[in-house]
Design an enzyme around this catalytic site. Sequence first.
Site, PDB file in Angstrom:
ATOM      1  N   CYS A  15       0.750  -1.120   0.147  1.00  0.00           N
ATOM      2  CA  CYS A  15      -0.180   0.104  -0.002  1.00  0.00           C
ATOM      3  C   CYS A  15       0.737   1.265   0.173  1.00  0.00           C
ATOM      4  O   CYS A  15       1.783   1.326   0.888  1.00  0.00           O
ATOM      5  CB  CYS A  15      -0.892   0.118   1.305  1.00  0.00           C
ATOM      6  SG  CYS A  15      -1.928   1.620   1.455  1.00  0.00           S
ATOM      7  N   CYS A  24      -3.463   0.527   9.127  1.00  0.00           N
ATOM      8  CA  CYS A  24      -2.542  -1.093   9.139  1.00  0.00           C
ATOM      9  C   CYS A  24      -1.566  -0.607   9.881  1.00  0.00           C
ATOM     10  O   CYS A  24      -0.928   0.364   9.771  1.00  0.00           O
ATOM     11  CB  CYS A  24      -2.507  -1.614   7.795  1.00  0.00           C
ATOM     12  SG  CYS A  24      -3.735  -2.099   6.889  1.00  0.00           S
ATOM     13  N   CYS A  98      -7.867   1.474  -0.823  1.00  0.00           N
ATOM     14  CA  CYS A  98      -7.445   0.674   0.242  1.00  0.00           C
ATOM     15  C   CYS A  98      -7.276  -0.687   0.145  1.00  0.00           C
ATOM     16  O   CYS A  98      -8.524  -1.542  -0.326  1.00  0.00           O
ATOM     17  CB  CYS A  98      -8.328   1.172   1.468  1.00  0.00           C
ATOM     18  SG  CYS A  98      -7.940   0.435   2.795  1.00  0.00           S
ATOM     19  N   GLN A 222     -19.568  -7.955  12.034  1.00  0.00           N
ATOM     20  CA  GLN A 222     -18.253  -8.363  11.852  1.00  0.00           C
ATOM     21  C   GLN A 222     -17.702  -8.197  10.335  1.00  0.00           C
ATOM     22  O   GLN A 222     -18.408  -8.044   9.383  1.00  0.00           O
ATOM     23  CB  GLN A 222     -18.182 -10.090  12.093  1.00  0.00           C
ATOM     24  CG  GLN A 222     -18.472 -10.462  13.381  1.00  0.00           C
ATOM     25  CD  GLN A 222     -17.408 -10.159  14.286  1.00  0.00           C
ATOM     26  OE1 GLN A 222     -16.253  -9.844  14.248  1.00  0.00           O
ATOM     27  NE2 GLN A 222     -17.786 -10.656  15.513  1.00  0.00           N
ATOM     28  N   TYR A 251     -23.801 -10.108  24.312  1.00  0.00           N
ATOM     29  CA  TYR A 251     -23.260  -8.956  23.473  1.00  0.00           C
ATOM     30  C   TYR A 251     -23.597  -9.519  22.095  1.00  0.00           C
ATOM     31  O   TYR A 251     -22.637  -9.825  21.264  1.00  0.00           O
ATOM     32  CB  TYR A 251     -21.724  -8.657  23.496  1.00  0.00           C
ATOM     33  CG  TYR A 251     -21.387  -8.588  24.990  1.00  0.00           C
ATOM     34  CD1 TYR A 251     -21.305  -7.264  25.504  1.00  0.00           C
ATOM     35  CD2 TYR A 251     -20.865  -9.700  25.902  1.00  0.00           C
ATOM     36  CE1 TYR A 251     -21.027  -7.016  27.064  1.00  0.00           C
ATOM     37  CE2 TYR A 251     -20.497  -9.299  27.290  1.00  0.00           C
ATOM     38  CZ  TYR A 251     -20.659  -7.927  27.441  1.00  0.00           C
ATOM     39  OH  TYR A 251     -20.097  -7.750  28.817  1.00  0.00           O
ATOM     40  N   GLU A 272     -28.221  -7.495  24.176  1.00  0.00           N
ATOM     41  CA  GLU A 272     -27.512  -6.446  23.514  1.00  0.00           C
ATOM     42  C   GLU A 272     -28.173  -5.165  23.756  1.00  0.00           C
ATOM     43  O   GLU A 272     -29.318  -4.968  24.033  1.00  0.00           O
ATOM     44  CB  GLU A 272     -27.818  -6.786  21.889  1.00  0.00           C
ATOM     45  CG  GLU A 272     -27.435  -5.844  21.082  1.00  0.00           C
ATOM     46  CD  GLU A 272     -25.960  -5.255  20.995  1.00  0.00           C
ATOM     47  OE1 GLU A 272     -25.105  -6.265  20.834  1.00  0.00           O
ATOM     48  OE2 GLU A 272     -25.855  -3.953  21.070  1.00  0.00           O
ATOM     49  N   ASP A 320     -18.979 -11.958  23.710  1.00  0.00           N
ATOM     50  CA  ASP A 320     -18.296 -11.804  22.801  1.00  0.00           C
ATOM     51  C   ASP A 320     -18.430 -10.051  22.811  1.00  0.00           C
ATOM     52  O   ASP A 320     -18.908  -9.350  22.207  1.00  0.00           O
ATOM     53  CB  ASP A 320     -19.040 -11.892  21.304  1.00  0.00           C
ATOM     54  CG  ASP A 320     -18.203 -11.351  20.322  1.00  0.00           C
ATOM     55  OD1 ASP A 320     -16.990 -10.878  20.278  1.00  0.00           O
ATOM     56  OD2 ASP A 320     -18.655 -11.337  18.921  1.00  0.00           O
ATOM     57  N   CYS A 347     -11.948  -9.434  20.893  1.00  0.00           N
ATOM     58  CA  CYS A 347     -11.059  -8.907  19.760  1.00  0.00           C
ATOM     59  C   CYS A 347      -9.834  -7.947  20.598  1.00  0.00           C
ATOM     60  O   CYS A 347      -9.070  -7.196  19.884  1.00  0.00           O
ATOM     61  CB  CYS A 347     -11.927  -7.993  18.870  1.00  0.00           C
ATOM     62  SG  CYS A 347     -12.939  -6.649  19.798  1.00  0.00           S
TER      63      CYS A 347
HETATM   64  N1  SAH Z   1     -21.664 -11.370  18.780  1.00  0.00           N
HETATM   65  C1  SAH Z   1     -21.862 -10.228  17.982  1.00  0.00           C
HETATM   66  C2  SAH Z   1     -21.321  -8.822  18.117  1.00  0.00           C
HETATM   67  C3  SAH Z   1     -20.174  -8.744  18.709  1.00  0.00           C
HETATM   68  S1  SAH Z   1     -19.629  -7.003  19.226  1.00  0.00           S
HETATM   69  C4  SAH Z   1     -21.305 -10.584  16.503  1.00  0.00           C
HETATM   70  O1  SAH Z   1     -20.371 -11.707  16.472  1.00  0.00           O
HETATM   71  O2  SAH Z   1     -21.434  -9.846  15.367  1.00  0.00           O
HETATM   72  C5  SAH Z   1     -19.923  -6.517  20.657  1.00  0.00           C
HETATM   73  C6  SAH Z   1     -21.575  -6.100  20.574  1.00  0.00           C
HETATM   74  O3  SAH Z   1     -21.694  -5.678  22.148  1.00  0.00           O
HETATM   75  C7  SAH Z   1     -22.052  -4.804  19.876  1.00  0.00           C
HETATM   76  O4  SAH Z   1     -23.156  -5.216  19.023  1.00  0.00           O
HETATM   77  C8  SAH Z   1     -22.334  -3.840  20.972  1.00  0.00           C
HETATM   78  O5  SAH Z   1     -23.363  -2.916  20.567  1.00  0.00           O
HETATM   79  C9  SAH Z   1     -22.609  -4.568  22.151  1.00  0.00           C
HETATM   80  N2  SAH Z   1     -22.338  -3.920  23.605  1.00  0.00           N
HETATM   81  C10 SAH Z   1     -21.548  -3.205  24.045  1.00  0.00           C
HETATM   82  N3  SAH Z   1     -21.571  -2.759  25.161  1.00  0.00           N
HETATM   83  C11 SAH Z   1     -22.667  -3.685  25.857  1.00  0.00           C
HETATM   84  C12 SAH Z   1     -23.306  -3.864  27.112  1.00  0.00           C
HETATM   85  N4  SAH Z   1     -22.815  -3.126  28.085  1.00  0.00           N
HETATM   86  N5  SAH Z   1     -24.423  -4.736  27.207  1.00  0.00           N
HETATM   87  C13 SAH Z   1     -24.731  -5.342  26.054  1.00  0.00           C
HETATM   88  N6  SAH Z   1     -24.167  -5.161  24.887  1.00  0.00           N
HETATM   89  C14 SAH Z   1     -23.048  -4.258  24.699  1.00  0.00           C
END
Ligand code: SAH
Length: 391
Positions: A15, A24, A98, A222, A251, A272, A320, A347
């Site tokens: 790049c 990156c 990009c 994602q 989450y 969520e 997650d 992550c």
């Molecule tokens: N498991 C999903 C999303 C993961 S990302 C996937 O794989 O696509 C993390 C998520 O947590 C996001 O959607 C965000 O809005 C949510 N989040 C962030 N803080 C939170 C909280 N305190 N309680 C519940 N959800 C939350």
Amino acid sequence: MNMITEEFQQVKPPCIYFDRCGGCQLQHYSNESQNMLKQDAAEKLLGKFGHVEPILTMDYPYEYRNKIQYSFGYGKKREIIAGMYAENSHYIIDIERCLIQDPIGDKIIHTIKKIMKKYKMEPYNEDTGRGFLRHVLIRTGFSTGEVMVVLVTSDHMFPGKKNFVKLLTSAHPEIKTIIMNINNRNTSMVLGDRESTMYGRGYIQDVLGGLKFRISSKSFYQINPKQTEILYREALEMAGFNGTERVIDAYSGIGTISLIAAQKVKEVIGVELNPDAVRDAISNSRDNGISNVYFHKADAGEFMVELAGKGEKVDAVIMDPPRAGSDEAFLSSLVTLHPEKVIYISCNPETQERDLDFLTGKGYTVHRIQPVDMFPQTNHVECVVLITRNI
Ligand code: SAH
């Protein structure tokens, strides 16, 4: 990740913006060296809990991102520029291409610049607060080819709105929806609260793990769908469900993991915080004809406290959380709920280590640690970890 030794092979970054752009960090390393660096990072943080499996990488580690987010401004000759900010600054790098993003995004950005010039639409200036177009966010459903464009503007009055939509959609028929998001605050947040749909249904669809998902502009999705399927496959393999379980997906976003897991268990409860994501998740369960999933809009920690208080029984928790990791309310209620298995996707291995420290101190043991490269060329590391109850 500063363990740069001779064993890491440096290459010429493909790049041309690499030296300036903050997107990156590892493009100047060969793919093998990037894998080693990430493996090292995962082992350094999580190795104390057990063996770290070799990172699952991509054969072609480019063009994997389904989302592009560019800021707009003026260049030196007052030409319209659009791209990422230079590292640690608000100086925009005019990016034509990009390499880690879906190429359609840059093509659409190019067309938007041309339309702006033709109609004298001004990019926003953060210092003076003048101008109109601040950022553009583009999302592609890799399986469906559907594209969403979000125009982040400083005002709700969109001059020449009809023409803009017509020109953009005729140049790029893949665009299925255009959203105007109004952000008139002096903030580094990209999206504002107010939105209106200028074209299409206000969301796009993608297919993941054989299921259809609708995604709206403010919902998390994602960014590397190919690796996401691998990540979810690993998570479900670790869970080894037998069809009788009651599972919490914490989450849960737009319900991707919940719905994929629902096909293998008795019942899934998704929690969520983002109301748009919950709305998407509910409509996704309906669209896929899946009825053993229940979504709750709540803070995951508070929700777990409530469930633990009611003495509910759950067999497994899939979690997650965002980069900040989970919180003590969540983790201590998780311990009270006493699930046999916890599948922790993260992550950010630093907060994951912190949270695993907590759980391993409260009667849980880590059984499997699997890094997955979701973000090639960058220094981000994603890990899925299986934790089981000791007794
Ligand atoms: N498991 C999903 C999303 C993961 S990302 C996937 O794989 O696509 C993390 C998520 O947590 C996001 O959607 C965000 O809005 C949510 N989040 C962030 N803080 C939170 C909280 N305190 N309680 C519940 N959800 C939350």
